[in-house]
Design a protein around this motif. Structure first.
Motif, mmCIF file in Angstrom:
data_model
loop_
_atom_site.group_PDB
_atom_site.id
_atom_site.type_symbol
_atom_site.label_atom_id
_atom_site.label_comp_id
_atom_site.label_asym_id
_atom_site.label_seq_id
_atom_site.Cartn_x
_atom_site.Cartn_y
_atom_site.Cartn_z
ATOM 1 N N ALA A 207 -19.392 -0.651 30.656
ATOM 2 C CA ALA A 207 -18.516 0.092 31.499
ATOM 3 C C ALA A 207 -18.834 0.231 33.128
ATOM 4 C CB ALA A 207 -18.279 1.332 30.762
ATOM 5 N N MET A 208 -20.227 0.711 33.273
ATOM 6 C CA MET A 208 -20.754 0.846 34.776
ATOM 7 C C MET A 208 -20.618 -0.354 35.373
ATOM 8 S SD MET A 208 -21.486 3.245 36.588
ATOM 9 C CE MET A 208 -21.930 3.303 38.265
ATOM 10 N N CYS B 93 -24.842 9.417 27.927
ATOM 11 C CA CYS B 93 -24.532 8.763 29.427
ATOM 12 C C CYS B 93 -23.235 8.254 29.484
ATOM 13 C CB CYS B 93 -25.488 7.568 29.482
ATOM 14 S SG CYS B 93 -25.551 7.034 31.115
ATOM 15 N N VAL B 94 -22.429 7.947 28.543
ATOM 16 C CA VAL B 94 -21.143 7.462 28.520
ATOM 17 C C VAL B 94 -20.293 8.493 29.108
ATOM 18 C CG1 VAL B 94 -19.020 6.790 27.018
ATOM 19 C CG2 VAL B 94 -21.015 5.419 26.995
ATOM 20 N N THR B 95 -20.392 9.835 28.916
ATOM 21 C CA THR B 95 -19.702 10.727 29.390
ATOM 22 C C THR B 95 -19.756 10.656 30.929
ATOM 23 O OG1 THR B 95 -19.928 12.411 27.478
ATOM 24 C CG2 THR B 95 -19.267 13.237 29.343
ATOM 25 N N LEU B 96 -20.910 10.627 31.476
ATOM 26 C CA LEU B 96 -21.195 10.650 32.824
ATOM 27 C C LEU B 96 -20.468 9.271 33.529
ATOM 28 C CD1 LEU B 96 -24.995 11.506 32.981
ATOM 29 C CD2 LEU B 96 -23.004 13.151 33.053
ATOM 30 N N VAL B 97 -20.545 8.079 32.930
ATOM 31 C CA VAL B 97 -19.897 7.084 33.255
ATOM 32 C C VAL B 97 -18.290 7.370 33.324
ATOM 33 C CG1 VAL B 97 -19.561 4.697 32.937
ATOM 34 C CG2 VAL B 97 -21.898 5.538 32.610
ATOM 35 N N HIS C 258 -26.412 -7.972 41.086
ATOM 36 C CA HIS C 258 -26.375 -6.212 41.050
ATOM 37 C C HIS C 258 -26.347 -6.226 39.492
ATOM 38 C CE1 HIS C 258 -25.024 -1.955 41.887
ATOM 39 N NE2 HIS C 258 -26.062 -2.045 40.957
ATOM 40 N N VAL C 259 -27.595 -5.901 38.740
ATOM 41 C CA VAL C 259 -27.706 -5.742 37.546
ATOM 42 C C VAL C 259 -27.390 -4.337 36.935
ATOM 43 C CG1 VAL C 259 -29.320 -6.212 35.366
ATOM 44 C CG2 VAL C 259 -28.846 -7.875 37.318
ATOM 45 N N VAL C 260 -26.749 -4.261 35.892
ATOM 46 C CA VAL C 260 -26.667 -2.805 35.342
ATOM 47 C C VAL C 260 -27.247 -2.981 33.952
ATOM 48 C CG1 VAL C 260 -25.042 -0.900 34.619
ATOM 49 C CG2 VAL C 260 -24.420 -2.517 36.502
ATOM 50 N N MET C 261 -28.144 -1.899 33.553
ATOM 51 C CA MET C 261 -29.030 -2.307 32.249
ATOM 52 C C MET C 261 -29.394 -0.910 31.818
ATOM 53 S SD MET C 261 -32.455 -4.677 31.821
ATOM 54 C CE MET C 261 -33.505 -3.789 32.994
ATOM 55 N N GLY C 262 -29.594 -0.847 30.509
ATOM 56 C CA GLY C 262 -29.726 0.534 29.985
ATOM 57 C C GLY C 262 -31.175 0.551 29.439
ATOM 58 N N ASN C 263 -31.377 1.278 28.522
ATOM 59 C CA ASN C 263 -32.961 1.438 28.061
ATOM 60 C C ASN C 263 -33.223 0.430 26.880
ATOM 61 O OD1 ASN C 263 -32.393 2.500 25.175
ATOM 62 N ND2 ASN C 263 -31.754 4.293 26.226
ATOM 63 N N ALA D 112 -30.492 -6.180 42.717
ATOM 64 C CA ALA D 112 -30.283 -4.650 43.010
ATOM 65 C C ALA D 112 -30.175 -4.186 41.435
ATOM 66 C CB ALA D 112 -29.185 -4.537 43.691
ATOM 67 N N LEU D 113 -30.522 -3.113 41.024
ATOM 68 C CA LEU D 113 -30.809 -2.762 39.681
ATOM 69 C C LEU D 113 -30.129 -1.151 39.381
ATOM 70 C CD1 LEU D 113 -31.558 -3.395 36.879
ATOM 71 C CD2 LEU D 113 -33.751 -2.383 37.211
ATOM 72 N N THR D 114 -28.931 -0.925 38.707
ATOM 73 C CA THR D 114 -28.513 0.305 38.253
ATOM 74 C C THR D 114 -28.886 0.482 37.014
ATOM 75 O OG1 THR D 114 -26.693 0.341 39.918
ATOM 76 C CG2 THR D 114 -26.459 1.541 37.795
ATOM 77 N N LEU D 115 -29.390 1.491 36.641
ATOM 78 C CA LEU D 115 -30.093 2.051 35.282
ATOM 79 C C LEU D 115 -29.399 2.962 34.737
ATOM 80 C CD1 LEU D 115 -33.884 2.226 36.183
ATOM 81 C CD2 LEU D 115 -32.812 0.513 34.888
ATOM 82 N N VAL D 116 -28.597 2.789 33.506
ATOM 83 C CA VAL D 116 -27.892 3.781 32.870
ATOM 84 C C VAL D 116 -28.508 4.139 31.545
ATOM 85 C CG1 VAL D 116 -25.868 2.824 33.630
ATOM 86 C CG2 VAL D 116 -26.584 1.934 31.731
ATOM 87 N N ASP D 117 -28.643 5.607 31.319
ATOM 88 C CA ASP D 117 -29.087 5.990 30.069
ATOM 89 C C ASP D 117 -30.844 5.744 29.995
ATOM 90 O OD1 ASP D 117 -29.070 7.362 27.509
ATOM 91 O OD2 ASP D 117 -28.824 5.737 26.576
#
Length: 424
Positions: free
Chosen positions: A41-42, A138-142, A23-28, A108-113
């Motif tokens: 953080a996510m 986006c950090v505020t949402l996390v 499960h990868v968490v990745m930004g822009n 599985a991919l979670t995209l942040v910001d």
């Protein structure tokens, strides 16, 4: 959090042999401070809570930039260093074969910001956490998600990372300030907002020769044309006076296989806290410059409202942005939406049509016709854009006093030790 980053980094080095699902968490692609901390953080939150994806034995934060370019993110390097996060424990995009994992059915991919700019990987996305107007970062949402679902994982190290991004964000909203106050209350030894913002601001504006690569996001247009938008932290005048600017722009296009680069400069004046944003559109091909400008001029949601500026280069069109809300995110959305329906071509009719709106003087410099400029000033304000995240986890039944009391019980004897620490 250090143990989590060390273990995930070690797992990445094994190349994920076997049938392990990841499960990868990745930004822009810009991999700015907000994107970096949101990813870390996510991923930590998912690894420590029941919110993690079932069947995924590893949660991995991936910073969406090659490791070699990370030192250019000087504000991120500063905040991570002061928070005790070692660069060696981070995993970068060029160190993980996401396409192979996806092809094997193990990603599985979670995209942040971010929304994924990779059409192949979009099919692997299981969650997207993004922001447009409701919050400044986006950090505020996390952080809201952590506070509402797993507040016990929040220690000072994680709090400093989250807090650093929020105090450095422009255009903070009520929601942003509420979360900042919660972190300050729970961790009173966090550095003062002003001091931390000043340190991060200075690091961000500590410019290098590779300025265009510090914060670059590309968008594919019509499957044929590639345009990149770069955040440049200096005034447009300073940017245009850079030695070998045209060579830098040309090299950026060649190295990233781009047809055009749009540089959005950001600076600040002594008279206002609002950022001053200006635009430079570069392409070696005239029809690209004209078509991009035409697409921006004809946009109405939102209207970017910019006026032309004389520029000493014939292959660069320069503009003042009079709409303070015209962020790089909105510019990317406009380019992606508007130009995908009108792929840039070299047809003479297209170029001539745009020349009616953008008159080229005898010296080759671009300037908008006064009548066209006035029509933009008279245009009504666009309707607000909706956030990609509906509502806030802190709304409704959220009880700030109850949460702070819970923090107090969790902190126990550690609270006095935390109060004894000073500075960063």
């Amino acid at each position: 959090m250090e143990d989590f980053l060390e273990s995930s980094s070690a797992a990445a080095k094994t190349r994920f042999h076997g049938s392990q699902r990841v499960h990868v968490v990745m930004g822009n692609e810009s991999c700015d401070l907000d994107s970096i901390v949101s990813s870390l953080a996510m991923a930590y939150f998912l690894s420590r809570s029941s919110s993690g994806l079932r069947g995924a034995s590893l949660v991995l934060p991936v910073l969406n930039v090659p490791r070699s370019l990370f030192p250019l993110r000087r504000d991120a390097v500063l905040l991570l260093t002061e928070s005790g996060v070692a660069t060696e424990t981070l995993v970068f995009r060029d160190e993980v074969d996401l396409h192979r994992l996806h092809g094997d059915g193990r990603l599985a991919l979670t995209l942040v910001d971010a929304q994924s700019g990779d059409a192949v990987l979009q099919a692997a996305a299981v969650d997207v956490i993004d922001h447009v107007e409701t919050v400044a970062s986006c950090v505020t949402l996390v952080t809201e998600r952590i506070l509402s679902r797993a507040p016990e994982i929040l220690d000072r190290q994680l709090a400093l990372l989250l807090y650093g991004v929020m105090v450095d964000s422009v255009g903070r909203t009520v929601r942003d300030r509420q979360v900042i106050r919660l972190l300050q209350t729970q961790f009173p030894d966090l550095p003062p907002e002003g001091a931390l913002h000043a340190a991060l601001h200075a690091a961000k504006f500590d410019l290098s020769e590779q300025i265009l690569l510090q914060d670059l996001v590309s968008v594919a247009v019509g499957g044929e044309t590639r345009i990149a938008v770069s955040n440049v932290y200096m005034s447009l005048n300073e940017f245009l006076l850079r030695t070998s600017l045209q060579q830098e722009l040309s090299a950026a296009c060649q190295s990233h296989r781009l047809d055009a680069v749009v540089a959005m400069t950001t600076s600040f004046s002594d008279q206002s806290e609002e950022p001053v944003r200006q635009l430079a559109v570069y392409s070696s091909r005239p029809q690209h410059r004209l078509q991009i400008s035409h697409a921006l001029l004809t946009s109405r949601s939102p209207a970017l409202c910019f006026s032309s500026i004389s520029c000493p280069y014939k292959d660069i069109l320069a503009f003042d942005l009079t709409n303070a809300g015209a962020s790089r995110r909105r510019l990317l959305l406009l380019l992606s939406r508007l130009l995908s329906d009108d792929t840039i071509t070299s047809s003479s009719s297209s170029v001539l049509h745009h020349r009616r709106r953008l008159q080229l003087g005898a010296d080759g410099y671009g300037s908008l016709e006064e009548e066209e400029e006035e029509s933009w000033r008279r245009a009504p304000p666009p309707p607000p854009m909706n956030s990609l995240v509906d509502g806030s986890p802190l709304e409704g039944g959220f009880n700030q006093e109850a949460l702070l009391e819970k923090f107090s019980r969790m902190g126990g004897g550690e609270e006095e030790e935390q109060r004894g620490r000073r500075g960063l």
